[in-house]
Design a protein around this motif. Structure first.
Motif, short mmCIF file in Angstrom:
data_model
loop_
_atom_site.label_atom_id
_atom_site.label_comp_id
_atom_site.label_asym_id
_atom_site.label_seq_id
_atom_site.Cartn_x
_atom_site.Cartn_y
_atom_site.Cartn_z
N ASN A 1 -31.36 -15.94 8.68
CA ASN A 1 -29.91 -16.07 8.75
C ASN A 1 -29.39 -17.49 8.89
O ASN A 1 -28.20 -17.73 8.70
CB ASN A 1 -29.37 -15.22 9.91
CG ASN A 1 -29.63 -13.75 9.67
OD1 ASN A 1 -29.03 -13.15 8.79
ND2 ASN A 1 -30.55 -13.17 10.42
N GLU B 1 -24.62 -5.84 9.11
CA GLU B 1 -23.54 -6.81 8.87
C GLU B 1 -22.23 -6.12 8.46
O GLU B 1 -21.15 -6.61 8.76
CB GLU B 1 -23.95 -7.82 7.79
CG GLU B 1 -25.04 -8.77 8.22
CD GLU B 1 -24.57 -9.83 9.21
OE1 GLU B 1 -23.36 -9.94 9.47
OE2 GLU B 1 -25.42 -10.54 9.74
N PHE C 1 -23.43 -4.82 14.78
CA PHE C 1 -23.59 -6.06 14.00
C PHE C 1 -24.16 -7.21 14.82
O PHE C 1 -24.01 -8.37 14.49
CB PHE C 1 -22.31 -6.46 13.27
CG PHE C 1 -21.17 -6.94 14.11
CD1 PHE C 1 -21.16 -8.23 14.63
CD2 PHE C 1 -20.10 -6.12 14.34
CE1 PHE C 1 -20.09 -8.68 15.39
CE2 PHE C 1 -19.01 -6.57 15.09
CZ PHE C 1 -19.02 -7.84 15.61
#
Length: 167
Positions: A30, A49, A94
């Motif tokens: 990420n 996400e 998330f």
């Protein structure tokens, strides 16, 4: 390399979302550090996400492996792994809660939040590859029962007698 398709595999192939073994794996994938690990929540190694933009406060996932409080997968009355739904607050869905690498990290040994699974195809089923290990197999490629029958036992006893190993 075999031209045959595998007939069984680990459940990670069913995961709907990326799974990160370590905080370093998360950073590599990420480009930013995961949030600090907190013992107020169980470990969570996956991230959805899309939940960031969810309209509702609660996100519901239809299929996860059900686990007992000790982290063992639950066994249904049919002897197969139990599948249940999972509800999480949008913020938890998330986010990850990955403990740092090391020993004796408080909260790291708690059972993690299970990973949502994609729906099984008609030919797939969950099973225990060994006690406590859930896997997937193709129903159309079931292996025959390799247990001994009474005829097999009788034959083995006859062979043992012939060899003088049994009375």
């Amino acid at each position: 390399m075999s031209l045959l398709q595998p007939t069984r595999w680990g459940i990670s192939k069913l995961y709907q979302f990326p799974y990160f073994q370590t905080r370093e794996d998360f950073f590599e994938a990420n480009g930013y550090e995961p949030p600090p690990f907190t013992t107020a929540r169980p470990p969570k190694y996956w991230i959805d996400e899309e939940a960031r933009n969810a309209v509702r406060r609660i996100v519901v996932y239809d299929q996860v492996i059900a686990y007992a409080a000790n982290g063992s997968p639950l066994v249904g009355p049919d002897g197969q792994p139990v599948v249940e739904s999972l509800s999480l607050f949008r913020e938890d869905a998330f986010s990850v809660n990955i403990p740092p690498t090391g020993v004796n990290i408080e909260g790291a040994s708690l059972p993690p939040v299970p990973v949502p699974l994609r729906a099984l195809t008609e030919d797939e089923e969950l099973f225990f590859a060994m006690p406590g290990v859930v896997a997937v197999r193709l129903k159309s490629h079931q292996e025959p029962d390799r247990g001994f029958t009474e005829a097999d036992r009788s034959l083995l006893v006859a062979i043992a007698r012939k060899l003088g190993l049994a009375a």
